[in-house]
Design a protein around this motif. Structure first.
Motif, mmCIF file in Angstrom:
data_model
loop_
_atom_site.group_PDB
_atom_site.id
_atom_site.type_symbol
_atom_site.label_atom_id
_atom_site.label_comp_id
_atom_site.label_asym_id
_atom_site.label_seq_id
_atom_site.Cartn_x
_atom_site.Cartn_y
_atom_site.Cartn_z
ATOM 1 N N MET A 276 0.592 -1.079 0.403
ATOM 2 C CA MET A 276 0.164 -0.187 0.242
ATOM 3 C C MET A 276 0.638 1.740 0.251
ATOM 4 S SD MET A 276 -2.588 1.773 2.890
ATOM 5 C CE MET A 276 -3.306 0.148 3.537
ATOM 6 N N THR A 277 0.583 1.970 -0.918
ATOM 7 C CA THR A 277 1.053 3.404 -0.918
ATOM 8 C C THR A 277 0.449 4.637 -0.024
ATOM 9 O OG1 THR A 277 2.065 2.836 -2.504
ATOM 10 C CG2 THR A 277 2.304 5.637 -1.964
ATOM 11 N N ARG A 278 0.936 5.635 0.543
ATOM 12 C CA ARG A 278 -0.171 6.668 1.386
ATOM 13 C C ARG A 278 0.635 7.914 0.776
ATOM 14 N NH1 ARG A 278 -1.016 6.348 7.706
ATOM 15 N NH2 ARG A 278 -2.328 4.787 6.974
ATOM 16 N N ILE A 279 -0.291 9.105 0.702
ATOM 17 C CA ILE A 279 0.450 10.107 -0.075
ATOM 18 C C ILE A 279 -0.641 10.800 0.685
ATOM 19 C CG2 ILE A 279 0.270 11.466 -2.628
ATOM 20 C CD1 ILE A 279 0.184 9.058 -4.119
ATOM 21 N N VAL A 280 0.210 11.861 0.893
ATOM 22 C CA VAL A 280 -0.505 13.246 2.070
ATOM 23 C C VAL A 280 -0.881 14.330 0.976
ATOM 24 C CG1 VAL A 280 -0.527 14.650 3.500
ATOM 25 C CG2 VAL A 280 -0.007 12.096 3.860
ATOM 26 N N LEU A 281 -1.947 14.914 0.304
ATOM 27 C CA LEU A 281 -1.965 16.032 -0.472
ATOM 28 C C LEU A 281 -2.368 17.449 0.721
ATOM 29 C CD1 LEU A 281 -4.327 14.419 -3.129
ATOM 30 C CD2 LEU A 281 -1.735 15.093 -3.006
ATOM 31 N N ASP A 282 -1.784 18.760 0.710
ATOM 32 C CA ASP A 282 -2.598 19.110 0.788
ATOM 33 C C ASP A 282 -2.622 20.310 -0.448
ATOM 34 O OD1 ASP A 282 -1.360 19.071 3.585
ATOM 35 O OD2 ASP A 282 0.528 19.873 2.838
ATOM 36 N N ILE A 283 -3.937 20.412 -0.122
ATOM 37 C CA ILE A 283 -4.630 20.955 -1.604
ATOM 38 C C ILE A 283 -5.342 22.682 -0.961
ATOM 39 C CG2 ILE A 283 -7.148 20.829 -2.956
ATOM 40 C CD1 ILE A 283 -6.185 18.214 -2.956
ATOM 41 N N PRO A 284 -4.797 23.174 -1.173
ATOM 42 C CA PRO A 284 -5.210 24.958 -0.879
ATOM 43 C C PRO A 284 -6.374 25.268 -1.580
ATOM 44 C CG PRO A 284 -3.371 24.921 -2.700
ATOM 45 C CD PRO A 284 -3.897 23.775 -2.414
ATOM 46 N N ASN A 285 -6.932 25.445 -2.678
ATOM 47 C CA ASN A 285 -8.531 25.304 -3.007
ATOM 48 C C ASN A 285 -9.406 24.022 -3.083
ATOM 49 O OD1 ASN A 285 -9.822 25.995 -5.465
ATOM 50 N ND2 ASN A 285 -8.181 27.002 -6.346
ATOM 51 N N ASP A 286 -10.514 25.422 -2.318
ATOM 52 C CA ASP A 286 -11.615 23.794 -2.332
ATOM 53 C C ASP A 286 -11.990 23.240 -4.111
ATOM 54 O OD1 ASP A 286 -11.626 24.050 0.379
ATOM 55 O OD2 ASP A 286 -12.289 25.538 0.986
ATOM 56 N N LYS A 287 -11.982 24.814 -4.968
ATOM 57 C CA LYS A 287 -12.477 23.739 -5.996
ATOM 58 C C LYS A 287 -11.555 22.994 -6.640
ATOM 59 C CE LYS A 287 -15.122 27.944 -7.050
ATOM 60 N NZ LYS A 287 -16.190 27.782 -7.251
ATOM 61 N N ASP A 288 -10.807 22.553 -6.433
ATOM 62 C CA ASP A 288 -9.351 21.621 -7.028
ATOM 63 C C ASP A 288 -10.136 20.489 -6.034
ATOM 64 O OD1 ASP A 288 -8.365 23.503 -8.685
ATOM 65 O OD2 ASP A 288 -6.150 23.526 -7.058
ATOM 66 N N LEU A 289 -10.902 20.561 -4.931
ATOM 67 C CA LEU A 289 -10.581 19.740 -3.970
ATOM 68 C C LEU A 289 -12.050 18.030 -4.720
ATOM 69 C CD1 LEU A 289 -10.027 17.676 -1.857
ATOM 70 C CD2 LEU A 289 -11.122 19.190 -0.484
ATOM 71 N N GLU A 290 -12.601 19.382 -4.882
ATOM 72 C CA GLU A 290 -14.342 18.801 -4.805
ATOM 73 C C GLU A 290 -14.205 18.541 -6.597
ATOM 74 O OE1 GLU A 290 -16.603 22.503 -5.359
ATOM 75 O OE2 GLU A 290 -16.233 23.028 -3.131
ATOM 76 N N LEU A 291 -12.879 19.056 -7.531
ATOM 77 C CA LEU A 291 -12.613 17.800 -8.926
ATOM 78 C C LEU A 291 -12.072 17.008 -8.777
ATOM 79 C CD1 LEU A 291 -11.632 21.069 -11.226
ATOM 80 C CD2 LEU A 291 -13.556 19.551 -11.400
ATOM 81 N N LEU A 292 -11.208 16.238 -7.114
ATOM 82 C CA LEU A 292 -10.207 15.371 -7.162
ATOM 83 C C LEU A 292 -11.223 14.383 -6.822
ATOM 84 C CD1 LEU A 292 -7.865 13.780 -7.272
ATOM 85 C CD2 LEU A 292 -6.717 15.347 -5.252
ATOM 86 N N LEU A 293 -11.662 14.569 -6.116
ATOM 87 C CA LEU A 293 -13.234 13.563 -4.428
ATOM 88 C C LEU A 293 -13.572 12.348 -5.564
ATOM 89 C CD1 LEU A 293 -13.678 15.723 -1.538
ATOM 90 C CD2 LEU A 293 -11.629 14.094 -2.150
ATOM 91 N N PRO A 294 -14.424 12.571 -6.251
ATOM 92 C CA PRO A 294 -15.000 12.231 -6.673
ATOM 93 C C PRO A 294 -14.287 11.429 -8.058
ATOM 94 C CG PRO A 294 -15.834 14.213 -8.206
ATOM 95 C CD PRO A 294 -14.642 14.297 -7.050
ATOM 96 N N LEU A 295 -12.620 11.522 -8.570
ATOM 97 C CA LEU A 295 -12.011 10.355 -9.169
ATOM 98 C C LEU A 295 -11.287 9.239 -7.961
ATOM 99 C CD1 LEU A 295 -10.291 10.019 -11.785
ATOM 100 C CD2 LEU A 295 -8.753 11.623 -11.477
ATOM 101 N N LEU A 296 -11.333 10.086 -7.044
ATOM 102 C CA LEU A 296 -10.219 9.322 -6.057
ATOM 103 C C LEU A 296 -11.601 8.511 -5.484
ATOM 104 C CD1 LEU A 296 -8.480 12.111 -3.916
ATOM 105 C CD2 LEU A 296 -7.785 10.418 -5.053
ATOM 106 N N ARG A 297 -12.802 8.651 -5.048
ATOM 107 C CA ARG A 297 -13.788 7.395 -4.959
ATOM 108 C C ARG A 297 -13.880 6.409 -6.054
ATOM 109 N NH1 ARG A 297 -16.498 12.457 -2.851
ATOM 110 N NH2 ARG A 297 -16.374 12.641 -0.555
ATOM 111 N N ARG A 298 -13.919 7.094 -7.197
ATOM 112 C CA ARG A 298 -14.113 6.337 -8.474
ATOM 113 C C ARG A 298 -13.625 4.962 -8.605
ATOM 114 N NH1 ARG A 298 -14.014 7.296 -14.744
ATOM 115 N NH2 ARG A 298 -14.992 5.305 -15.007
#
Length: 77
Positions: free
Chosen positions: A1-23
């Motif tokens: 397993m690989t663990r990655i920690v992301l600091d995402i300063p822009n909430d809109k970028d997070l909104e784009l990324l979360l559906p892909l990660l869930r998928r």
């Protein structure tokens, strides 16, 4: 397993990324929100204190290697 920690300063970028990660089935956790102030202070203290240093590393490695050697075990050899 690989663990990655992301600091995402822009909430809109997070909104784009979360559906892909869930998928992709990626486990998402936000541990910073789950920790209390006391726990954060404790972890900061541990980091600032640093790890225990080994004064005689060569001696430590020799004893470690000896402990890792296979021993005769009943019904195995």
């Amino acid at each position: 397993m690989t663990r990655i920690v992301l600091d995402i300063p822009n909430d809109k970028d997070l909104e784009l990324l979360l559906p892909l990660l869930r998928r992709l089935g990626v486990i998402i956790s936000n541990h910073a929100d789950e920790l209390s102030e006391t726990e954060i202070a404790h972890h900061q203290h541990v980091v600032e204190k640093g790890g225990k240093t080994i004064e005689n590393f060569k001696s430590f490695m020799e004893s470690f290697e000896l402990s890792r050697q296979d021993r005769k075990m009943p019904f195995r050899d």
